[in-house]
Design a protein around this motif. Structure first.
Motif, PDB file in Angstrom:
ATOM      1  N   MET A   1       0.837  -1.204   0.000  1.00  0.00           N
ATOM      2  CA  MET A   1       0.000   0.000   0.000  1.00  0.00           C
ATOM      3  C   MET A   1       0.871   1.253   0.000  1.00  0.00           C
ATOM      4  O   MET A   1       1.880   1.301   0.695  1.00  0.00           O
ATOM      5  CB  MET A   1      -0.897  -0.009   1.252  1.00  0.00           C
ATOM      6  CG  MET A   1      -1.890   1.133   1.311  1.00  0.00           C
ATOM      7  SD  MET A   1      -2.939   1.054   2.790  1.00  0.00           S
ATOM      8  CE  MET A   1      -3.954  -0.395   2.439  1.00  0.00           C
ATOM      9  N   GLU A   2       0.480   2.249  -0.804  1.00  0.00           N
ATOM     10  CA  GLU A   2       1.235   3.505  -0.870  1.00  0.00           C
ATOM     11  C   GLU A   2       1.258   4.185   0.512  1.00  0.00           C
ATOM     12  O   GLU A   2       0.266   4.137   1.230  1.00  0.00           O
ATOM     13  CB  GLU A   2       0.559   4.468  -1.861  1.00  0.00           C
ATOM     14  CG  GLU A   2       0.510   3.984  -3.289  1.00  0.00           C
ATOM     15  CD  GLU A   2       1.855   4.098  -3.983  1.00  0.00           C
ATOM     16  OE1 GLU A   2       2.648   4.971  -3.577  1.00  0.00           O
ATOM     17  OE2 GLU A   2       2.105   3.314  -4.912  1.00  0.00           O
ATOM     18  N   LYS A   3       2.371   4.839   0.822  1.00  0.00           N
ATOM     19  CA  LYS A   3       2.500   5.469   2.138  1.00  0.00           C
ATOM     20  C   LYS A   3       1.438   6.547   2.357  1.00  0.00           C
ATOM     21  O   LYS A   3       0.837   6.645   3.430  1.00  0.00           O
ATOM     22  CB  LYS A   3       3.897   6.071   2.317  1.00  0.00           C
ATOM     23  CG  LYS A   3       4.088   6.640   3.710  1.00  0.00           C
ATOM     24  CD  LYS A   3       5.454   7.207   3.973  1.00  0.00           C
ATOM     25  CE  LYS A   3       5.590   7.683   5.414  1.00  0.00           C
ATOM     26  NZ  LYS A   3       4.598   8.700   5.799  1.00  0.00           N
ATOM     27  N   ASP A   4       1.197   7.353   1.327  1.00  0.00           N
ATOM     28  CA  ASP A   4       0.220   8.440   1.433  1.00  0.00           C
ATOM     29  C   ASP A   4      -1.177   7.909   1.775  1.00  0.00           C
ATOM     30  O   ASP A   4      -1.886   8.444   2.626  1.00  0.00           O
ATOM     31  CB  ASP A   4       0.193   9.214   0.096  1.00  0.00           C
ATOM     32  CG  ASP A   4      -0.767  10.374   0.163  1.00  0.00           C
ATOM     33  OD1 ASP A   4      -0.638  11.184   1.094  1.00  0.00           O
ATOM     34  OD2 ASP A   4      -1.667  10.458  -0.704  1.00  0.00           O
ATOM     35  N   GLU A   5      -1.512   6.800   1.102  1.00  0.00           N
ATOM     36  CA  GLU A   5      -2.812   6.177   1.304  1.00  0.00           C
ATOM     37  C   GLU A   5      -2.910   5.612   2.728  1.00  0.00           C
ATOM     38  O   GLU A   5      -3.882   5.829   3.447  1.00  0.00           O
ATOM     39  CB  GLU A   5      -2.954   5.058   0.264  1.00  0.00           C
ATOM     40  CG  GLU A   5      -4.316   4.469   0.138  1.00  0.00           C
ATOM     41  CD  GLU A   5      -4.338   3.283  -0.833  1.00  0.00           C
ATOM     42  OE1 GLU A   5      -5.357   2.614  -0.906  1.00  0.00           O
ATOM     43  OE2 GLU A   5      -3.302   3.022  -1.502  1.00  0.00           O
ATOM     44  N   ARG A   6      -1.876   4.906   3.116  1.00  0.00           N
ATOM     45  CA  ARG A   6      -1.812   4.313   4.449  1.00  0.00           C
ATOM     46  C   ARG A   6      -1.938   5.379   5.536  1.00  0.00           C
ATOM     47  O   ARG A   6      -2.684   5.215   6.508  1.00  0.00           O
ATOM     48  CB  ARG A   6      -0.470   3.573   4.558  1.00  0.00           C
ATOM     49  CG  ARG A   6      -0.229   2.888   5.887  1.00  0.00           C
ATOM     50  CD  ARG A   6       1.191   2.300   5.891  1.00  0.00           C
ATOM     51  NE  ARG A   6       1.647   2.087   7.241  1.00  0.00           N
ATOM     52  CZ  ARG A   6       1.737   0.897   7.832  1.00  0.00           C
ATOM     53  NH1 ARG A   6       1.438  -0.180   7.152  1.00  0.00           N
ATOM     54  NH2 ARG A   6       2.143   0.790   9.071  1.00  0.00           N
TER      55      ARG A   6
ATOM     56  N   ARG B   1      -6.321  -8.924   1.740  1.00  0.00           N
ATOM     57  CA  ARG B   1      -4.887  -8.837   2.021  1.00  0.00           C
ATOM     58  C   ARG B   1      -4.376  -7.403   1.977  1.00  0.00           C
ATOM     59  O   ARG B   1      -3.234  -7.126   2.310  1.00  0.00           O
ATOM     60  CB  ARG B   1      -4.103  -9.688   1.019  1.00  0.00           C
ATOM     61  CG  ARG B   1      -4.365 -11.168   1.206  1.00  0.00           C
ATOM     62  CD  ARG B   1      -3.640 -11.999   0.156  1.00  0.00           C
ATOM     63  NE  ARG B   1      -4.026 -13.409   0.295  1.00  0.00           N
ATOM     64  CZ  ARG B   1      -3.479 -14.238   1.169  1.00  0.00           C
ATOM     65  NH1 ARG B   1      -2.528 -13.834   1.971  1.00  0.00           N
ATOM     66  NH2 ARG B   1      -3.903 -15.490   1.249  1.00  0.00           N
ATOM     67  N   ASP B   2      -5.230  -6.509   1.523  1.00  0.00           N
ATOM     68  CA  ASP B   2      -4.812  -5.127   1.378  1.00  0.00           C
ATOM     69  C   ASP B   2      -6.054  -4.258   1.452  1.00  0.00           C
ATOM     70  O   ASP B   2      -6.953  -4.406   0.640  1.00  0.00           O
ATOM     71  CB  ASP B   2      -4.129  -4.957   0.001  1.00  0.00           C
ATOM     72  CG  ASP B   2      -3.350  -3.655  -0.090  1.00  0.00           C
ATOM     73  OD1 ASP B   2      -2.536  -3.395   0.811  1.00  0.00           O
ATOM     74  OD2 ASP B   2      -3.587  -2.908  -1.051  1.00  0.00           O
TER      75      ASP B   2
ATOM     76  N   ILE C   1      -5.373  -3.631   6.845  1.00  0.00           N
ATOM     77  CA  ILE C   1      -4.544  -4.790   6.533  1.00  0.00           C
ATOM     78  C   ILE C   1      -3.609  -4.377   5.394  1.00  0.00           C
ATOM     79  O   ILE C   1      -4.052  -4.000   4.312  1.00  0.00           O
ATOM     80  CB  ILE C   1      -5.417  -5.993   6.127  1.00  0.00           C
ATOM     81  CG1 ILE C   1      -6.359  -6.352   7.293  1.00  0.00           C
ATOM     82  CG2 ILE C   1      -4.550  -7.196   5.762  1.00  0.00           C
ATOM     83  CD1 ILE C   1      -7.681  -6.888   6.853  1.00  0.00           C
ATOM     84  N   ASP C   2      -2.319  -4.376   5.694  1.00  0.00           N
ATOM     85  CA  ASP C   2      -1.322  -3.902   4.728  1.00  0.00           C
ATOM     86  C   ASP C   2      -0.222  -4.956   4.662  1.00  0.00           C
ATOM     87  O   ASP C   2       0.663  -4.993   5.506  1.00  0.00           O
ATOM     88  CB  ASP C   2      -0.787  -2.538   5.187  1.00  0.00           C
ATOM     89  CG  ASP C   2       0.215  -1.961   4.192  1.00  0.00           C
ATOM     90  OD1 ASP C   2       0.367  -2.500   3.085  1.00  0.00           O
ATOM     91  OD2 ASP C   2       0.845  -0.942   4.535  1.00  0.00           O
ATOM     92  N   GLY C   3      -0.298  -5.845   3.673  1.00  0.00           N
ATOM     93  CA  GLY C   3       0.632  -6.973   3.623  1.00  0.00           C
ATOM     94  C   GLY C   3       0.393  -7.871   4.815  1.00  0.00           C
ATOM     95  O   GLY C   3      -0.742  -8.289   5.056  1.00  0.00           O
ATOM     96  N   ASP C   4       1.435  -8.130   5.603  1.00  0.00           N
ATOM     97  CA  ASP C   4       1.280  -8.989   6.780  1.00  0.00           C
ATOM     98  C   ASP C   4       0.837  -8.206   8.018  1.00  0.00           C
ATOM     99  O   ASP C   4       0.561  -8.793   9.064  1.00  0.00           O
ATOM    100  CB  ASP C   4       2.614  -9.690   7.102  1.00  0.00           C
ATOM    101  CG  ASP C   4       2.939 -10.732   6.050  1.00  0.00           C
ATOM    102  OD1 ASP C   4       2.001 -11.231   5.398  1.00  0.00           O
ATOM    103  OD2 ASP C   4       4.138 -11.033   5.872  1.00  0.00           O
TER     104      ASP C   4
END
Ligand code: MN
Ligand code: MN
Length: 296
Positions: free
Chosen positions: A1-6, A182-183, A286-289
């Motif tokens: 996931m993009e940092k800005d979005e996260r 998963r994302d 949920i961002d990867g693991d």
């Protein structure tokens, strides 16, 4: 996931938590729920966010979708079971979170059941795991406490400007064959009740949302539709906000907009058998693991 979005998902979660806790701090016997809703709305904008939906302040047998009307006169009474369900939007990145309290009293077993169901359910959140793991735990915890889960309400995916993205998370086991994403973001929201565990729509409507562009005959109708699209996108809004801005006639105009298919309504939901209802809800990124409860 993009940092800005996260970062925006996380910020929406942080604001959601703050306004939920602020609402709880204001909920005392004798306080008008209209004041609490307005304070939550003010705090949301002070924090640089928009509401993801109007603050839902649902009492006792009302399970969800009540927000105070214009001129609302409801005052909290000692012993009321008050659900505060709120959310924030940061450029369309949303949070959705709820808590229940007994007004003027300490937590009761009904509230504890929903809160513990949520905590146990969150432990089951693993990318790609069966959604049914969550549902089974919610049902188990609530039944073990001697209450019923509400079977026709549940958690859901959360998308950008999309409060109820696909991926229903039932509050009873055996009704989902889906997998946890998963994302992205999900919301988990156990409801516990002293009743049979089923909500029905009452005829009362205090929350609406834009649905589709349709030809609108009246000037007032067109003005309301334009305002709603610009201000709330497709996110839910309160009838009260429109009545306060456009006047009393707008209430009738909203009905016309619904009939034409331009808007949709969210009926107030009531526990069918008259049971008291508690609810807790968190939004989970949920961002990867990584699994992060954004509203905790
Ligand atoms: Mn909610
Ligand atoms: Mn929700």
């Amino acid at each position: 996931m993009e940092k800005d979005e996260r970062d925006k998902w996380l910020e929406a979660g942080r604001v959601g938590k703050e306004i939920r806790e602020y609402g709880i701090s204001l909920a005392k016997p004798g306080v008008p729920i209209l004041d609490i809703a307005r304070e939550i709305e003010k705090k949301t904008s002070e924090m640089g966010a928009k509401t993801a939906f109007p603050p839902n302040l649902s009492i006792n047998t009302i399970a969800a979708h009540y927000t105070p009307k214009a001129g609302d006169t409801i005052l909290l009474s000692k012993g009321d079971i008050l659900k505060i369900d709120v959310g924030a939007s940061i450029d369309g990145y949303l949070s959705d979170t709820a808590a229940t309290l007994v007004v003027g009293e300490s937590e009761n077993p009904l509230c504890r059941a929903a809160r513990e169901a949520l905590e146990k359910a969150i432990e089951q959140v693993k990318p790609g795991a069966p959604i049914d793991n969550i549902s089974r735990v919610i049902e188990q915890v609530i039944r073990d406490a001697g209450f019923s889960p509400i079977s026709n309400l549940g958690g859901h995916g959360v998308g950008k400007y999309d409060l109820h993205e696909s991926g229903f998370i039932p509050n009873i086991g055996g009704h989902s064959s889906g997998m946890i994403k998963r994302d992205g973001v999900i919301a988990i929201e156990p409801f516990a009740t002293t009743g049979n565990g089923y909500v029905t729509e009452s005829s009362e409507i205090q929350i609406l949302a834009f649905k589709d562009d349709k030809p609108v005959r009246s000037k007032l109708g067109r003005d309301i539709l334009e305002f709603v699209k610009k201000e709330y996108n497709e996110l839910p809004f309160a009838k009260r906000w429109i009545v306060e801005k456009f006047g009393k006639l707008s209430e009738l105009e909203l009905k016309t907009l619904v009939r034409s298919g331009a808007m949709m309504e969210f009926n107030v939901l009531r526990e069918e058998s008259g049971g008291l209802v508690s609810q807790f809800e968190h939004s989970i990124l949920i961002d990867g693991d990584e699994v992060i409860v954004t509203t905790r």
